[in-house]
Design an enzyme around this catalytic site. Structure first.
Site, PDB file in Angstrom:
ATOM      1  N   ASP A 142       3.353   5.497   4.511  1.00 50.01           N
ATOM      2  CA  ASP A 142       4.342   6.284   3.759  1.00 50.01           C
ATOM      3  C   ASP A 142       3.647   6.962   2.575  1.00 50.01           C
ATOM      4  O   ASP A 142       2.479   6.685   2.297  1.00 50.01           O
ATOM      5  CB  ASP A 142       5.511   5.415   3.279  1.00 50.01           C
ATOM      6  N   ASP A 184       3.908   7.761  -1.415  1.00 50.67           N
ATOM      7  CA  ASP A 184       4.552   7.521  -2.708  1.00 50.67           C
ATOM      8  C   ASP A 184       4.121   8.602  -3.676  1.00 50.67           C
ATOM      9  O   ASP A 184       2.964   9.017  -3.698  1.00 50.67           O
ATOM     10  CB  ASP A 184       4.157   6.147  -3.252  1.00 50.67           C
ATOM     11  N   ASP A 242      -1.559  -2.335  -9.464  1.00 45.97           N
ATOM     12  CA  ASP A 242      -2.213  -3.618  -9.214  1.00 45.97           C
ATOM     13  C   ASP A 242      -3.737  -3.514  -9.024  1.00 45.97           C
ATOM     14  O   ASP A 242      -4.498  -3.980  -9.860  1.00 45.97           O
ATOM     15  CB  ASP A 242      -1.535  -4.402  -8.064  1.00 45.97           C
TER      16      ASP A 242
HETATM   17  P1  ATP Z   1       1.372   0.181   1.755  1.00 41.62           P
HETATM   18  O1  ATP Z   1       0.317   0.829   2.573  1.00 41.62           O
HETATM   19  O2  ATP Z   1       1.714  -1.172   2.225  1.00 41.62           O
HETATM   20  O3  ATP Z   1       2.572   1.047   1.490  1.00 41.62           O
HETATM   21  P2  ATP Z   1       0.901   0.569  -1.055  1.00 41.62           P
HETATM   22  O4  ATP Z   1      -0.340   0.352  -1.861  1.00 41.62           O
HETATM   23  O5  ATP Z   1       1.397   1.974  -0.959  1.00 41.62           O
HETATM   24  O6  ATP Z   1       0.645  -0.066   0.348  1.00 41.62           O
HETATM   25  P3  ATP Z   1       3.502  -0.045  -2.071  1.00 41.62           P
HETATM   26  O7  ATP Z   1       4.185  -1.367  -2.082  1.00 41.62           O
HETATM   27  O8  ATP Z   1       4.049   1.050  -1.235  1.00 41.62           O
HETATM   28  O9  ATP Z   1       1.997  -0.354  -1.672  1.00 41.62           O
HETATM   29  O10 ATP Z   1       3.396   0.424  -3.602  1.00 41.62           O
HETATM   30  C1  ATP Z   1       2.886   1.678  -3.966  1.00 41.62           C
HETATM   31  C2  ATP Z   1       1.998   1.533  -5.199  1.00 41.62           C
HETATM   32  O11 ATP Z   1       2.763   1.005  -6.292  1.00 41.62           O
HETATM   33  C3  ATP Z   1       0.833   0.573  -5.034  1.00 41.62           C
HETATM   34  O12 ATP Z   1      -0.281   1.187  -4.434  1.00 41.62           O
HETATM   35  C4  ATP Z   1       0.567   0.145  -6.463  1.00 41.62           C
HETATM   36  O13 ATP Z   1      -0.142   1.128  -7.164  1.00 41.62           O
HETATM   37  C5  ATP Z   1       1.972   0.087  -7.047  1.00 41.62           C
HETATM   38  N1  ATP Z   1       2.578  -1.249  -6.903  1.00 41.62           N
HETATM   39  C6  ATP Z   1       3.462  -1.668  -5.957  1.00 41.62           C
HETATM   40  N2  ATP Z   1       3.815  -2.934  -6.136  1.00 41.62           N
HETATM   41  C7  ATP Z   1       3.157  -3.350  -7.237  1.00 41.62           C
HETATM   42  C8  ATP Z   1       3.127  -4.577  -7.973  1.00 41.62           C
HETATM   43  N3  ATP Z   1       3.830  -5.620  -7.571  1.00 41.62           N
HETATM   44  N4  ATP Z   1       2.351  -4.619  -9.086  1.00 41.62           N
HETATM   45  C9  ATP Z   1       1.640  -3.541  -9.489  1.00 41.62           C
HETATM   46  N5  ATP Z   1       1.629  -2.376  -8.843  1.00 41.62           N
HETATM   47  C10 ATP Z   1       2.371  -2.274  -7.733  1.00 41.62           C
HETATM   48 MG    MG Z   2       3.203   2.657   0.024  1.00 44.36          MG
END
Ligand code: ATP
Ligand code: MG
Length: 453
Positions: free
Chosen positions: A66, A68, A153
């Site tokens: 996805d 963001d 994170d």
């Molecule tokens: P995925 O491929 O699973 O979507 P993602 O890195 O995009 O991985 P998401 O949960 O969609 O993870 O979150 C998007 C972004 O928001 C992360 O890359 C991170 O920068 C931030 N983020 C999400 N959850 C947290 C958290 N619990 N603490 C700190 N930052 C977070």
């Molecule tokens: Mg994501």
């Protein structure tokens, strides 16, 4: 192995800007919906960046699941730009913009973390709320990109792709970390895990999914802090468990969680059962079932939490039923309560909704029926709406060495027969009446009638 030493502390003044020519991220790989949102934010006079997993994955040559988006527009301002926009979230306000089947998550930059107020755990008029352990309960204090980066994170998750000139902005050394496949927590790892213990699970998830190595300082506090997972609401743990287990690397994730000492806080019964009988068929079934789930995800076949939890809980259910090394006791009066007990303890840790635990229990309670091949009841069993899932589970039990593979092969053949041949087949089977609770009940002497008064 662990590159660069840019200080990963808040306040690092300006980003390293990686120009378009020096990275592989192309607009051709960004979804049409995400591009529309980015361009419209920019036309509205706001900053607009792709951030998080999408930037990380494209940098690694993977296709993102996805997209963001991060912006300096506040949620209300985002809403004004898009007809198809909804504001969601209490803990963390976000805008969801819909384009056809796609939903884009648009987050406003968050402000830098300020000092925790020890007495109240509240600062800035309740926009950010922390509990006594430093856990962030709510974070709706808006800021700019220089501040937003520090609340993310891992360094590889904190890269911003700028729609203005297609460059990547890197404040934390995320580009070199991603290139050398290192997962490194931004800031002081212990503090960041305390703020949100789910970050420990995210560490396991990204390391398993992306094949990253945890930076030693990111890994070091995990064992000590694993207990913090006990304070995370079970509903959030369910969401996170789904991301861990249904993303195509369930096997690797569980092995990592176990190594980090985290798994026993998510599934204590299962860890206990597997540790007590590591060579048991139940323990093998978990490994086989997770590998099978990962294969299905890779082949784009459906996977369900129902089946997955049946797999995971199986060794705990066998243990609870007094048969840790198998085989399954063929008595519903033993199996039923064992199943109930394990599920009810498990849902207190990970809130698996009833719509998954009920069919899961069916799959398990149906297993003894596979032992009974004789009679029309066996032929009718094949028509049961959950037969297919129960049969898939039987195949795993056979592969794990708990049941005779010949039994599974017989049920495979039975399904391939036409209705008449099927009846002929089951009627040719020797009756094993003693094992059938129905025939047993038929033979049970009737209770004497109460004398009429
Ligand atoms: P995925 O491929 O699973 O979507 P993602 O890195 O995009 O991985 P998401 O949960 O969609 O993870 O979150 C998007 C972004 O928001 C992360 O890359 C991170 O920068 C931030 N983020 C999400 N959850 C947290 C958290 N619990 N603490 C700190 N930052 C977070
Ligand atoms: Mg994501």
């Amino acid at each position: 192995m662990f590159p660069k030493e840019i200080p990963v502390t808040p306040g690092h003044p300006s980003p390293v800007i990686v120009p378009r020519a020096d990275h592989p991220i192309s607009r051709a790989n960004i979804s049409p919906g995400a591009l529309k949102v980015l361009y419209r934010l920019r036309e509205g006079g706001y900053q607009a960046f792709l951030v998080g997993g999408a930037v990380r994955d494209m940098l690694l040559g993977l296709s993102p699941k996805d997209f963001d988006i991060a912006t300096d527009a506040h949620p209300e301002q985002v809403r004004k730009l898009f007809r198809n926009c909804r504001l969601i979230g209490r803990r963390f306000h976000l805008a969801h913009v819909r384009f056809g089947p796609e939903i884009l998550e648009v987050a406003t930059f968050r402000a830098a973390h300020t000092e925790i107020d020890e007495d109240h755990g509240v600062d800035e008029a309740s926009h950010r709320v922390l509990d006594a352990q430093g856990r962030i309960l709510r974070d709706n204090l808006y800021g700019n990109i220089e501040e937003d980066v520090w609340r993310r994170d891992f360094t590889a998750n904190a890269l911003y792709y700028n729609i203005e000139d297609f460059s990547i902005w890197d404040y934390v050394g995320g580009v070199p970390d991603a290139r050398s496949r290192v997962l490194r927590m931004i800031g002081d790892p212990e503090t960041r895990y305390r703020e949100d213990p789910v970050r420990m699970l995210r560490a396991a998830r990204f390391a398993a999914k992306l094949g990253f190595t945890l930076h030693p300082e990111t890994e070091a506090p995990l064992h000590k802090l694993a207990y913090l997972l006990d304070g995370v609401p079970p509903a959030r743990l369910f969401d996170e468990a789904m991301k861990l287990l249904l993303a195509g690397s369930a096997g690797a994730s569980c092995n990592l969680l176990a190594r980090m000492g985290l798994l026993s806080h998510l599934m204590p019964d299962v860890v206990r059962a597997v540790n007590e009988a590591p060579d048991s068929p139940g323990a093998r079934l978990v490994q086989l079932g997770l590998a099978n789930t990962d294969d299905r995800v890779r082949e784009d076949k459906s996977v369900t939490p129902t089946f997955l939890f049946a797999v995971l809980l199986w060794p705990a259910i066998l243990r609870e039923a007094g048969a840790p090394n198998g085989p399954l006791p063929d008595d519903p009066a033993v199996l039923g309560p064992a199943c109930d007990a394990v599920i009810s303890r498990q849902v207190r840790r990970i809130a698996v909704p009833k719509r998954f635990t009920m069919p899961m229990q069916d799959i398990i309670m149906m297993q003894p029926r596979f032992e009974r091949r004789a009679g029309r009841r066996a032929a009718r069993f094949v028509e049961h709406p959950r037969f297919r899932a129960a049969y898939d589970f039987l195949l795993l039990r056979a592969a794990s060495g708990e049941v005779d593979p010949e039994l599974a092969a017989w049920w495979t053949r039975l399904q391939e027969l036409g209705p008449d041949e099927r009846i002929a087949e089951v009627e040719s089977q020797p009756r094993t009446g003693d094992a059938d609770p129905r025939s047993r009940s038929r033979r049970r002497p009737r209770r004497p009638r109460r004398p009429a008064t």
